[in-house]
Design a protein around this motif. Sequence first.
Motif, PDB file in Angstrom:
ATOM      1  N   GLN A 173       0.820  -1.214   0.000  1.00 22.54           N
ATOM      2  CA  GLN A 173       0.000   0.000   0.000  1.00 22.54           C
ATOM      3  C   GLN A 173       0.851   1.260   0.000  1.00 22.54           C
ATOM      4  O   GLN A 173       0.557   2.228  -0.716  1.00 22.54           O
ATOM      5  CB  GLN A 173      -0.927   0.024   1.217  1.00 22.54           C
ATOM      6  CG  GLN A 173      -1.702   1.338   1.358  1.00 22.54           C
ATOM      7  CD  GLN A 173      -2.727   1.304   2.467  1.00 22.54           C
ATOM      8  OE1 GLN A 173      -3.589   0.446   2.473  1.00 22.54           O
ATOM      9  NE2 GLN A 173      -2.644   2.250   3.402  1.00 22.54           N
TER      10      GLN A 173
ATOM     11  N   HIS B 266      -7.968   3.595  -0.731  1.00 20.31           N
ATOM     12  CA  HIS B 266      -8.484   2.227  -0.734  1.00 20.31           C
ATOM     13  C   HIS B 266      -8.683   1.725  -2.161  1.00 20.31           C
ATOM     14  O   HIS B 266      -8.299   0.595  -2.491  1.00 20.31           O
ATOM     15  CB  HIS B 266      -9.807   2.176   0.033  1.00 20.31           C
ATOM     16  CG  HIS B 266     -10.497   0.847  -0.040  1.00 20.31           C
ATOM     17  ND1 HIS B 266     -10.052  -0.260   0.638  1.00 20.31           N
ATOM     18  CD2 HIS B 266     -11.602   0.446  -0.745  1.00 20.31           C
ATOM     19  CE1 HIS B 266     -10.850  -1.288   0.379  1.00 20.31           C
ATOM     20  NE2 HIS B 266     -11.784  -0.885  -0.463  1.00 20.31           N
ATOM     21  N   GLN B 267      -9.266   2.554  -3.012  1.00 21.67           N
ATOM     22  CA  GLN B 267      -9.492   2.131  -4.392  1.00 21.67           C
ATOM     23  C   GLN B 267      -8.182   1.968  -5.158  1.00 21.67           C
ATOM     24  O   GLN B 267      -8.073   1.069  -6.004  1.00 21.67           O
ATOM     25  CB  GLN B 267     -10.405   3.121  -5.115  1.00 21.67           C
ATOM     26  CG  GLN B 267     -11.856   3.037  -4.683  1.00 21.67           C
ATOM     27  CD  GLN B 267     -12.816   3.559  -5.743  1.00 21.67           C
ATOM     28  OE1 GLN B 267     -12.421   4.027  -6.801  1.00 21.67           O
ATOM     29  NE2 GLN B 267     -14.106   3.471  -5.446  1.00 21.67           N
TER      30      GLN B 267
ATOM     31  N   SER C  66      -9.611   7.736  -3.923  1.00 22.51           N
ATOM     32  CA  SER C  66      -9.545   7.024  -2.654  1.00 22.51           C
ATOM     33  C   SER C  66      -8.297   6.139  -2.598  1.00 22.51           C
ATOM     34  O   SER C  66      -8.011   5.399  -3.541  1.00 22.51           O
ATOM     35  CB  SER C  66     -10.807   6.161  -2.485  1.00 22.51           C
ATOM     36  OG  SER C  66     -10.590   5.076  -1.632  1.00 22.51           O
TER      37      SER C  66
ATOM     38  N   GLU D 122      -6.917  -1.447  -4.090  1.00 21.03           N
ATOM     39  CA  GLU D 122      -7.776  -2.499  -4.634  1.00 21.03           C
ATOM     40  C   GLU D 122      -7.549  -2.665  -6.136  1.00 21.03           C
ATOM     41  O   GLU D 122      -7.520  -3.792  -6.651  1.00 21.03           O
ATOM     42  CB  GLU D 122      -9.246  -2.189  -4.348  1.00 21.03           C
ATOM     43  CG  GLU D 122      -9.620  -2.201  -2.880  1.00 21.03           C
ATOM     44  CD  GLU D 122      -9.516  -3.583  -2.262  1.00 21.03           C
ATOM     45  OE1 GLU D 122     -10.458  -4.375  -2.403  1.00 21.03           O
ATOM     46  OE2 GLU D 122      -8.464  -3.862  -1.624  1.00 21.03           O
TER      47      GLU D 122
ATOM     48  N   GLY E 213      -8.017   9.747   3.966  1.00 25.53           N
ATOM     49  CA  GLY E 213      -7.965   8.549   3.132  1.00 25.53           C
ATOM     50  C   GLY E 213      -8.097   8.790   1.648  1.00 25.53           C
ATOM     51  O   GLY E 213      -8.206   7.829   0.868  1.00 25.53           O
ATOM     52  N   ASN E 214      -8.069  10.055   1.222  1.00 24.38           N
ATOM     53  CA  ASN E 214      -8.157  10.398  -0.193  1.00 24.38           C
ATOM     54  C   ASN E 214      -6.923  11.183  -0.623  1.00 24.38           C
ATOM     55  O   ASN E 214      -6.422  12.026   0.132  1.00 24.38           O
ATOM     56  CB  ASN E 214      -9.401  11.246  -0.473  1.00 24.38           C
ATOM     57  CG  ASN E 214     -10.681  10.524  -0.145  1.00 24.38           C
ATOM     58  OD1 ASN E 214     -10.851   9.356  -0.487  1.00 24.38           O
ATOM     59  ND2 ASN E 214     -11.608  11.210   0.522  1.00 24.38           N
TER      60      ASN E 214
END
Length: 393
Positions: A11, A375-376, A373, A379, A108-109
């Motif tokens: 990450q 997270h995106q 994001s 992913e 988180g962005n």
Amino acid sequence: MIREAFKLIDQNEVIKVVKDLVSINSVMPPHNVEKEIGNYVLDYMKSKGVESEIQQVAPERFNVICKLKGEKKNPAIIFTGHMDTVPVSEDETKLWNTDPFRGEIINGNLYGRGSTDMKGGLGSAMVALGTLSEHGIVPPNDIILVATVDEETIMLGSKKLINTHFIKNAKKMVVCEPTNLELHPVCRGRTWAEIKLKGKTAHASVPKEGINAIDKAVTFINRLNEYKIPHDKHELLGNSFWNVTEIKGGLGPAIIPDECTITLDVRLVPGQTSQDIWLQVGKILDELREEVQDFDSSIEIIETRDPWETPVNDSIVTTMEKSMKNIDLPILYGGFLGTTDGTELRKSGTGIDTVIFGPGRVELAHKENEYVSIHQLVEAAKVYIETMVSFEE
């Protein structure tokens, strides 16, 4: 097949690469903006041991092509993203809560111009491919990462790649544009043209001595707005439509204008071609010549990008479904509303089956406070690496 390759994705590395890309200003215009970011992509991929080279497109503008050889001599898979971004105007800058070119992370962005469109997708694909190479993993098929120039204007980069040795044996492609992590196996087409309406100059105090080209343009625009484009509505993309997006005319406040030019932008759905559209526009103009005195016009087609659709049972789509399932990502389908480099690249050879999938939401692009994001991003990198190691044909 390598099991759970997605667990190799770091990450922190994804964040760093995308942050670095966003921090490099590559807005269009000017027309040599991608050089610095191109060198970054080249250096990063080489540092991971991925064979990488450039393709010159114009002075100081080049595509970057990176290739990881597969175990078998099967057709290659392309992962592609563009390096240029749209500008940030002076007025838009005032609306940003961060520096558009710093890549700041808040809640988180990751914020910045190009974070969604589409340095996020490009960076995630870079990390996925680099991770494979770094761990000595040989995929079944050759994997080609293509970073292009000029996507935001007339796609010079992707057009330059068509039918070249760089992508000669590619049969499948993943376009890493923002889809909010939905699978988009279908994409709208786009075509646009300049339509000139001719008139005759005269003093504005005696308008009957001239022919007002702007009046002719208004008549034509009204007819366009009344016209329904014949087509079948698409389940994922909806209807096709056109918009007048530019109008230019007039020589001065006291002169009847002898020319008016409008730009007609058209969005198409599968089942239509650009040629169909311009035949319909030509028919409208012919009708107006019959109905309106002194109606004189011409069309100059600027660009044609036809819509496309890949069957959902195609191997590249089903492989990505499995990759998403492997990381417990919901499998959702959608249709891409804009056009991408994939529209051009898929013309290579006998055609390249294509799907669009990437981090970010397209509605956040081209505006203030663009973000993606974290997270995106991660992913997406996981889905890309899973697809790289599991696709075999």
